[in-house]
Design an enzyme around this catalytic site. Structure first.
Site, PDB file in Angstrom:
ATOM      1  N   GLY A   1       0.839  -1.185   0.000  1.00 36.09           N
ATOM      2  CA  GLY A   1       0.000   0.000   0.000  1.00 36.09           C
ATOM      3  C   GLY A   1       0.876   1.238   0.000  1.00 36.09           C
ATOM      4  CB  CYS A   2       0.316   4.710  -1.137  1.00 33.55           C
ATOM      5  SG  CYS A   2      -1.273   5.106  -0.384  1.00 33.55           S
TER       6      CYS A   2
END
Length: 309
Positions: A116-117
């Protein structure tokens, strides 16, 4: 030997569009996407994913699981950009710089889950320190991050760039239920003993992230200070192409952190700020949520996987 076929499923979203843009001029692969009329055709999608060498999934979680479930060809390898498999033990976590040997694992994997970012920054900062024993297992980790509105996908872009853009908020904190889906991912891959408090926010800029983790030295292992923490991170990422630990002197000269500083790249800058008098330390990560936080990471993982033919 023919060029490998790379199929992007979901190339119309923010991540998929940037992956396509990064790959479209490549001559060493055959890039394939479905035309608009066939994107919702389950039979055609199954044919496409089973006929490629590597599939890059840029889909919501449920659709990603459906796509993986449709694979019957054992030779098909997958990079999934959703959060569907990020905590699954049978999927390789696609953060090459995370640990020694991680890049090799990705290169040889058949199933890779893109980080995920937000976890990219949090894990990048915390895992080396936790593994070195510099952050006690019981430390109450808190994380604050501000992302560009593209982190919300097409809905975010529509809100800030569509007809109602003038009324879009300049800043909004969300995840107030303290149950953001990225928290378990951070806990697992950073090697934490308990769930961190994670508070995310969106700003009125398209892309980019600043993520920070405050630490109180009195709660860390005896003798640990900002220099110790910085040295650990610098050793861990020595030689890394896409992750840079700013020298302490360079960090001291900073008066602010710009979330957009690395937009358009696959790079991430890590910094350690410390106040000796107060005994406080701030860890920070700056990167592009659509670069190292999404499409750039997917292309980096693809590059590694293409080395195994």
């Amino acid at each position: 030997m023919s060029s490998p076929v790379v199929f992007i499923d979901g190339d119309q979203g923010t991540t998929g569009l940037q992956i396509h843009e990064r790959l479209r001029n490549r001559t060493d692969i055959r890039l394939f996407t479905l035309p608009a009329a066939e994107r919702k055709d389950a039979r055609r999608r199954a044919e496409a994913i089973n006929g490629c060498d590597i599939a890059i999934l840029c889909l919501p979680d449920a659709a990603a699981r459906e796509a993986v479930g449709a694979i019957v060809n054992p030779a098909v390898r997958v990079i999934d950009a959703s959060s569907a498999y990020r905590t699954q033990a049978d999927w390789t976590y696609g953060f090459p710089e995370m640990a020694a040997g991680q890049a090799e694992q990705i290169a040889n994997a058949s199933r890779v889950t893109n980080p995920g970012c937000y976890p990219t920054g949090a894990v990048g900062l915390l895992r080396p320190l936790a593994q070195a024993g510099l952050i006690p297992a019981a430390y109450p980790i808190s994380i604050h991050a501000v992302s560009g509105y593209s982190g919300r996908g097409r809905a975010g872009v529509a809100e800030y760039e569509g007809q109602g853009a003038a009324s879009a908020p300049s800043y909004q904190v969300y995840g107030l239920e303290l149950a953001h889906k990225h928290a378990p991912e951070i806990e697992q891959h950073a090697g934490l003993a308990q769930r961190p408090i994670f508070v995310p926010a969106y700003g009125a800029f398209r892309q980019g992230i600043v993520l920070t983790v405050p630490l109180a030295l009195r709660q860390l292992a005896p003798g640990v200070d900002g220099t110790t923490l910085h040295s650990c991170l610098a050793r861990h990422y020595a030689g890394a192409t896409h992750v840079r630990v700013l020298p302490l002197q360079e960090s001291r000269a900073l008066t602010h952190l710009d979330p957009q500083a690395l937009n358009g790249t696959n790079d991430m800058d890590l910094s350690v700020f410390h106040n000796v008098e107060s005994g406080h330390v701030l860890l920070s990560a700056v990167f592009d949520n659509l670069g190292k936080g999404a499409s750039g990471a997917a292309v980096q993982n693809l590059e590694l996987m293409l080395t195994r033919r």
